[in-house]
Design a protein around this motif. Structure first.
Motif, PDB file in Angstrom:
ATOM      1  N   UNK A 195       0.848  -1.180   0.000  1.00 58.49           N
ATOM      2  CA  UNK A 195       0.000   0.000   0.000  1.00 58.49           C
ATOM      3  C   UNK A 195       0.892   1.240   0.000  1.00 58.49           C
ATOM      4  N   UNK A 196       0.484   2.261  -0.713  1.00 61.00           N
ATOM      5  CA  UNK A 196       1.239   3.512  -0.784  1.00 61.00           C
ATOM      6  C   UNK A 196       0.400   4.639  -0.192  1.00 61.00           C
ATOM      7  N   UNK A 197       1.086   5.522   0.561  1.00 62.19           N
ATOM      8  CA  UNK A 197       0.424   6.642   1.224  1.00 62.19           C
ATOM      9  C   UNK A 197       0.998   7.950   0.701  1.00 62.19           C
ATOM     10  N   UNK A 198       0.133   8.930   0.549  1.00 60.27           N
ATOM     11  CA  UNK A 198       0.591  10.266   0.157  1.00 60.27           C
ATOM     12  C   UNK A 198       1.153  10.968   1.393  1.00 60.27           C
ATOM     13  N   UNK A 199       1.828  12.072   1.156  1.00 63.81           N
ATOM     14  CA  UNK A 199       2.389  12.843   2.271  1.00 63.81           C
ATOM     15  C   UNK A 199       1.274  13.343   3.196  1.00 63.81           C
ATOM     16  N   UNK A 200       0.129  13.692   2.611  1.00 64.00           N
ATOM     17  CA  UNK A 200      -1.011  14.146   3.414  1.00 64.00           C
ATOM     18  C   UNK A 200      -1.556  13.022   4.292  1.00 64.00           C
ATOM     19  N   UNK A 201      -1.620  11.817   3.744  1.00 60.97           N
ATOM     20  CA  UNK A 201      -2.098  10.668   4.524  1.00 60.97           C
ATOM     21  C   UNK A 201      -1.133  10.350   5.661  1.00 60.97           C
ATOM     22  N   UNK A 202       0.152  10.427   5.376  1.00 58.71           N
ATOM     23  CA  UNK A 202       1.160  10.188   6.415  1.00 58.71           C
ATOM     24  C   UNK A 202       1.029  11.243   7.509  1.00 58.71           C
ATOM     25  N   UNK A 203       0.862  12.479   7.095  1.00 63.68           N
ATOM     26  CA  UNK A 203       0.699  13.582   8.040  1.00 63.68           C
ATOM     27  C   UNK A 203      -0.468  13.319   8.987  1.00 63.68           C
ATOM     28  N   UNK A 204      -1.603  12.940   8.426  1.00 69.97           N
ATOM     29  CA  UNK A 204      -2.793  12.666   9.249  1.00 69.97           C
ATOM     30  C   UNK A 204      -2.596  11.453  10.147  1.00 69.97           C
ATOM     31  N   UNK A 205      -2.045  10.394   9.587  1.00 75.65           N
ATOM     32  CA  UNK A 205      -1.866   9.161  10.375  1.00 75.65           C
ATOM     33  C   UNK A 205      -0.914   9.348  11.546  1.00 75.65           C
ATOM     34  N   UNK A 206       0.131  10.135  11.332  1.00 78.95           N
ATOM     35  CA  UNK A 206       1.156  10.286  12.369  1.00 78.95           C
ATOM     36  C   UNK A 206       0.962  11.539  13.216  1.00 78.95           C
ATOM     37  N   UNK A 207       0.056  12.402  12.814  1.00 80.02           N
ATOM     38  CA  UNK A 207      -0.200  13.612  13.592  1.00 80.02           C
ATOM     39  C   UNK A 207       0.926  14.618  13.538  1.00 80.02           C
ATOM     40  N   UNK A 208       1.592  14.679  12.383  1.00 79.80           N
ATOM     41  CA  UNK A 208       2.650  15.675  12.190  1.00 79.80           C
ATOM     42  C   UNK A 208       2.326  16.461  10.919  1.00 79.80           C
ATOM     43  N   UNK A 209       2.937  17.603  10.774  1.00 81.54           N
ATOM     44  CA  UNK A 209       2.638  18.439   9.622  1.00 81.54           C
ATOM     45  C   UNK A 209       3.363  17.943   8.374  1.00 81.54           C
ATOM     46  N   UNK A 210       2.804  18.315   7.232  1.00 82.50           N
ATOM     47  CA  UNK A 210       3.443  18.021   5.956  1.00 82.50           C
ATOM     48  C   UNK A 210       4.813  18.695   5.912  1.00 82.50           C
ATOM     49  N   UNK A 211       4.897  19.899   6.462  1.00 82.21           N
ATOM     50  CA  UNK A 211       6.186  20.605   6.486  1.00 82.21           C
ATOM     51  C   UNK A 211       7.235  19.835   7.278  1.00 82.21           C
ATOM     52  N   UNK A 212       6.821  19.203   8.370  1.00 85.16           N
ATOM     53  CA  UNK A 212       7.757  18.394   9.157  1.00 85.16           C
ATOM     54  C   UNK A 212       8.269  17.219   8.326  1.00 85.16           C
ATOM     55  N   UNK A 213       7.378  16.584   7.605  1.00 82.40           N
ATOM     56  CA  UNK A 213       7.791  15.453   6.756  1.00 82.40           C
ATOM     57  C   UNK A 213       8.757  15.928   5.680  1.00 82.40           C
ATOM     58  N   UNK A 214       8.467  17.068   5.095  1.00 77.11           N
ATOM     59  CA  UNK A 214       9.373  17.616   4.074  1.00 77.11           C
ATOM     60  C   UNK A 214      10.735  17.955   4.686  1.00 77.11           C
TER      61      UNK A 214
END
Length: 164
Positions: free
Chosen positions: A1-20
């Protein structure tokens, strides 16, 4: 399964900017991109993100997290190093937790001090007779209260602070 950055952000409770930011710091080098250049996270990437967040929450500097991630690339050759890194940070975290528990025990003592003063309408109940100095055995009075409650952990922590 593949997750978008937005899905990862929601699942982990962190911002997209943090992931970037993590990506920029090379903490998630294994993440693939689709033809449009969008990150596509796998379940394995999610596990790595959880590990990164765990280390970050433990106070591990980003540079050391990057070292840990880089060591993963070496496979089994780096198992001992990765284990040691985690062991060292576990020790540091346990020490911080202990310090925080000591601080909490003292804060609770001060809360008791002020609550009893509030109830009496004056802080003078804690002073040496006819002075503005706190009675030197006020902590002993609080420890008696803790003994009645059976709170031996707080008693031990306060006594350890006395010895420091």
């Amino acid at each position: 399964m593949a997750y978008s950055i937005g899905e990862v952000s929601k699942r982990l409770g962190i911002t997209v900017d943090t992931i970037r930011y993590y990506d920029k710091e090379n903490l998630i080098p294994f993440v693939k991109r689709d033809d449009a250049g969008r990150r596509k996270f796998t379940d394995n990437d999610m596990h790595l993100m959880e590990m990164i967040m765990c280390l970050k929450n433990a106070g591990v500097p980003v540079a050391e997290i990057a070292t840990f991630v880089a060591l993963r690339k070496n496979g089994d050759k780096s198992l001992d190093e990765r284990y040691q890194l985690l062991q060292d940070h576990e020790k540091n975290l346990k020490s911080k937790i202990s310090d925080l528990q000591d601080t909490l025990a003292y804060l609770q003592f001060k809360k008791w001090y002020y609550q009893t003063a509030v109830n009496a309408g004056t802080e003078k109940i804690h002073y040496e007779h006819e002075s503005n100095e706190v009675h030197p055995h006020i902590l002993d009075e609080y420890i008696k209260v803790l003994k009645k409650r059976g709170d031996t952990d707080s008693i031990d922590r306060l006594n350890n602070q006395r010895r420091k």
